[in-house]
Design a protein around this motif. Sequence first.
Motif, PDB file in Angstrom:
ATOM      1  N   LEU A  20      15.289  -9.936  -1.378  1.00 55.78           N
ATOM      2  CA  LEU A  20      14.810  -8.914  -2.309  1.00 55.78           C
ATOM      3  C   LEU A  20      13.607  -9.420  -3.086  1.00 55.78           C
ATOM      4  CD1 LEU A  20      15.021  -6.179  -3.691  1.00 55.78           C
ATOM      5  CD2 LEU A  20      16.672  -7.202  -5.273  1.00 55.78           C
ATOM      6  N   ARG A  21      13.681 -10.655  -3.509  1.00 58.71           N
ATOM      7  CA  ARG A  21      12.566 -11.247  -4.250  1.00 58.71           C
ATOM      8  C   ARG A  21      11.307 -11.320  -3.382  1.00 58.71           C
ATOM      9  NH1 ARG A  21      13.376 -16.719  -7.678  1.00 58.71           N
ATOM     10  NH2 ARG A  21      11.764 -16.266  -9.189  1.00 58.71           N
ATOM     11  N   ALA A  22      11.487 -11.667  -2.107  1.00 62.17           N
ATOM     12  CA  ALA A  22      10.354 -11.745  -1.176  1.00 62.17           C
ATOM     13  C   ALA A  22       9.741 -10.363  -0.961  1.00 62.17           C
ATOM     14  CB  ALA A  22      10.804 -12.349   0.152  1.00 62.17           C
ATOM     15  N   VAL A  23      10.565  -9.351  -0.851  1.00 59.03           N
ATOM     16  CA  VAL A  23      10.065  -7.985  -0.655  1.00 59.03           C
ATOM     17  C   VAL A  23       9.306  -7.513  -1.896  1.00 59.03           C
ATOM     18  CG1 VAL A  23      10.766  -5.570  -0.344  1.00 59.03           C
ATOM     19  CG2 VAL A  23      11.793  -7.362   1.071  1.00 59.03           C
TER      20      VAL A  23
ATOM     21  N   ALA B  98       7.862  -9.427  -4.166  1.00 63.71           N
ATOM     22  CA  ALA B  98       6.626 -10.215  -4.254  1.00 63.71           C
ATOM     23  C   ALA B  98       5.581  -9.666  -3.292  1.00 63.71           C
ATOM     24  CB  ALA B  98       6.911 -11.689  -3.957  1.00 63.71           C
ATOM     25  N   PHE B  99       5.992  -9.308  -2.072  1.00 65.61           N
ATOM     26  CA  PHE B  99       5.052  -8.744  -1.104  1.00 65.61           C
ATOM     27  C   PHE B  99       4.514  -7.405  -1.603  1.00 65.61           C
ATOM     28  CE2 PHE B  99       4.167  -5.789   2.347  1.00 65.61           C
ATOM     29  CZ  PHE B  99       3.087  -6.437   2.918  1.00 65.61           C
ATOM     30  N   ALA B 100       5.393  -6.542  -2.107  1.00 71.23           N
ATOM     31  CA  ALA B 100       4.961  -5.228  -2.583  1.00 71.23           C
ATOM     32  C   ALA B 100       3.960  -5.362  -3.731  1.00 71.23           C
ATOM     33  CB  ALA B 100       6.167  -4.400  -3.022  1.00 71.23           C
ATOM     34  N   ALA B 101       4.195  -6.299  -4.635  1.00 73.81           N
ATOM     35  CA  ALA B 101       3.271  -6.514  -5.755  1.00 73.81           C
ATOM     36  C   ALA B 101       1.926  -7.033  -5.246  1.00 73.81           C
ATOM     37  CB  ALA B 101       3.882  -7.492  -6.757  1.00 73.81           C
ATOM     38  N   TRP B 102       1.958  -7.983  -4.321  1.00 66.07           N
ATOM     39  CA  TRP B 102       0.721  -8.514  -3.752  1.00 66.07           C
ATOM     40  C   TRP B 102      -0.051  -7.414  -3.033  1.00 66.07           C
ATOM     41  CZ3 TRP B 102      -0.857  -8.732   1.366  1.00 66.07           C
ATOM     42  CH2 TRP B 102      -2.035  -9.436   1.594  1.00 66.07           C
ATOM     43  N   TYR B 103       0.640  -6.625  -2.205  1.00 68.38           N
ATOM     44  CA  TYR B 103      -0.047  -5.572  -1.455  1.00 68.38           C
ATOM     45  C   TYR B 103      -0.619  -4.516  -2.399  1.00 68.38           C
ATOM     46  CZ  TYR B 103      -1.229  -1.906   1.776  1.00 68.38           C
ATOM     47  OH  TYR B 103      -1.928  -0.947   2.470  1.00 68.38           O
ATOM     48  N   ALA B 104       0.103  -4.184  -3.460  1.00 65.58           N
ATOM     49  CA  ALA B 104      -0.408  -3.208  -4.433  1.00 65.58           C
ATOM     50  C   ALA B 104      -1.719  -3.709  -5.035  1.00 65.58           C
ATOM     51  CB  ALA B 104       0.630  -2.944  -5.525  1.00 65.58           C
ATOM     52  N   GLY B 105      -1.797  -4.997  -5.330  1.00 64.50           N
ATOM     53  CA  GLY B 105      -3.039  -5.566  -5.850  1.00 64.50           C
ATOM     54  C   GLY B 105      -4.166  -5.483  -4.836  1.00 64.50           C
TER      55      GLY B 105
ATOM     56  N   ALA C 187       7.150 -12.833   5.989  1.00 63.55           N
ATOM     57  CA  ALA C 187       7.992 -13.532   5.010  1.00 63.55           C
ATOM     58  C   ALA C 187       8.905 -12.542   4.291  1.00 63.55           C
ATOM     59  CB  ALA C 187       7.127 -14.295   4.014  1.00 63.55           C
ATOM     60  N   ALA C 188       8.398 -11.349   3.994  1.00 65.10           N
ATOM     61  CA  ALA C 188       9.224 -10.327   3.349  1.00 65.10           C
ATOM     62  C   ALA C 188      10.328  -9.853   4.292  1.00 65.10           C
ATOM     63  CB  ALA C 188       8.356  -9.143   2.907  1.00 65.10           C
ATOM     64  N   PHE C 189      10.068  -9.892   5.592  1.00 63.03           N
ATOM     65  CA  PHE C 189      11.087  -9.540   6.584  1.00 63.03           C
ATOM     66  C   PHE C 189      12.077 -10.686   6.808  1.00 63.03           C
ATOM     67  CE2 PHE C 189       8.265  -6.085   8.174  1.00 63.03           C
ATOM     68  CZ  PHE C 189       9.213  -5.061   8.152  1.00 63.03           C
ATOM     69  N   GLY C 190      11.803 -11.830   6.186  1.00 60.17           N
ATOM     70  CA  GLY C 190      12.763 -12.926   6.248  1.00 60.17           C
ATOM     71  C   GLY C 190      12.471 -13.974   7.302  1.00 60.17           C
ATOM     72  N   ARG C 191      11.261 -14.003   7.799  1.00 56.09           N
ATOM     73  CA  ARG C 191      10.919 -15.067   8.740  1.00 56.09           C
ATOM     74  C   ARG C 191       9.503 -15.529   8.474  1.00 56.09           C
ATOM     75  NH1 ARG C 191       8.296 -14.471  13.396  1.00 56.09           N
ATOM     76  NH2 ARG C 191       7.569 -12.473  14.091  1.00 56.09           N
ATOM     77  N   PRO C 192       9.241 -16.801   8.752  1.00 58.28           N
ATOM     78  CA  PRO C 192       7.896 -17.311   8.500  1.00 58.28           C
ATOM     79  C   PRO C 192       6.866 -16.649   9.402  1.00 58.28           C
ATOM     80  CG  PRO C 192       9.229 -18.956   9.620  1.00 58.28           C
ATOM     81  CD  PRO C 192      10.127 -17.801   9.292  1.00 58.28           C
ATOM     82  N   GLY C 193       5.684 -16.401   8.847  1.00 55.36           N
ATOM     83  CA  GLY C 193       4.632 -15.742   9.606  1.00 55.36           C
ATOM     84  C   GLY C 193       3.798 -16.700  10.420  1.00 55.36           C
ATOM     85  N   ARG C 194       3.650 -17.904   9.947  1.00 52.69           N
ATOM     86  CA  ARG C 194       2.787 -18.851  10.645  1.00 52.69           C
ATOM     87  C   ARG C 194       3.551 -19.528  11.761  1.00 52.69           C
ATOM     88  NH1 ARG C 194      -1.961 -18.985   8.333  1.00 52.69           N
ATOM     89  NH2 ARG C 194      -2.159 -18.819   6.105  1.00 52.69           N
TER      90      ARG C 194
END
Length: 111
Positions: free
Chosen positions: A4-7, A9-16, A102-109
């Motif tokens: 939930l925290r990752a989601v 954080a992603f939503a806040a970053w994307y909004a920016g 990362a928001a989906f729960g897995r590393p992107g790199r």
Amino acid sequence: MSRLRAVVAFAAWYAGQFLVANVRVAGHVLRPRLAHRPVVVRHELRGRTDVEVASFIALVSLTPGTLVVDRADQVVTVHAVHAEDCDHELADLRELEDRLLAAFGRPGRTT
């Protein structure tokens, strides 16, 4: 970090990022003589599920000034109106996908 925290954080970053893109596009609408440098880049997707890929494509296309114009296998072609250069645009796309995965729960790199 909890999912939930990752989601959140992603939503806040994307909004920016979305706000910055809107301001940039508005600036070009209000001052059309500003130079813009459209680019077309090919980005290799690291997302594997349909939800990951569809979410990435939707977020890119929702961002003002960018549009996914093609998808073939694991590669999307993106048109960006207000890019600094191709490398910078690809870095931005990689960052978006990394954060989304990362928001989906897995590393992107991938290593």
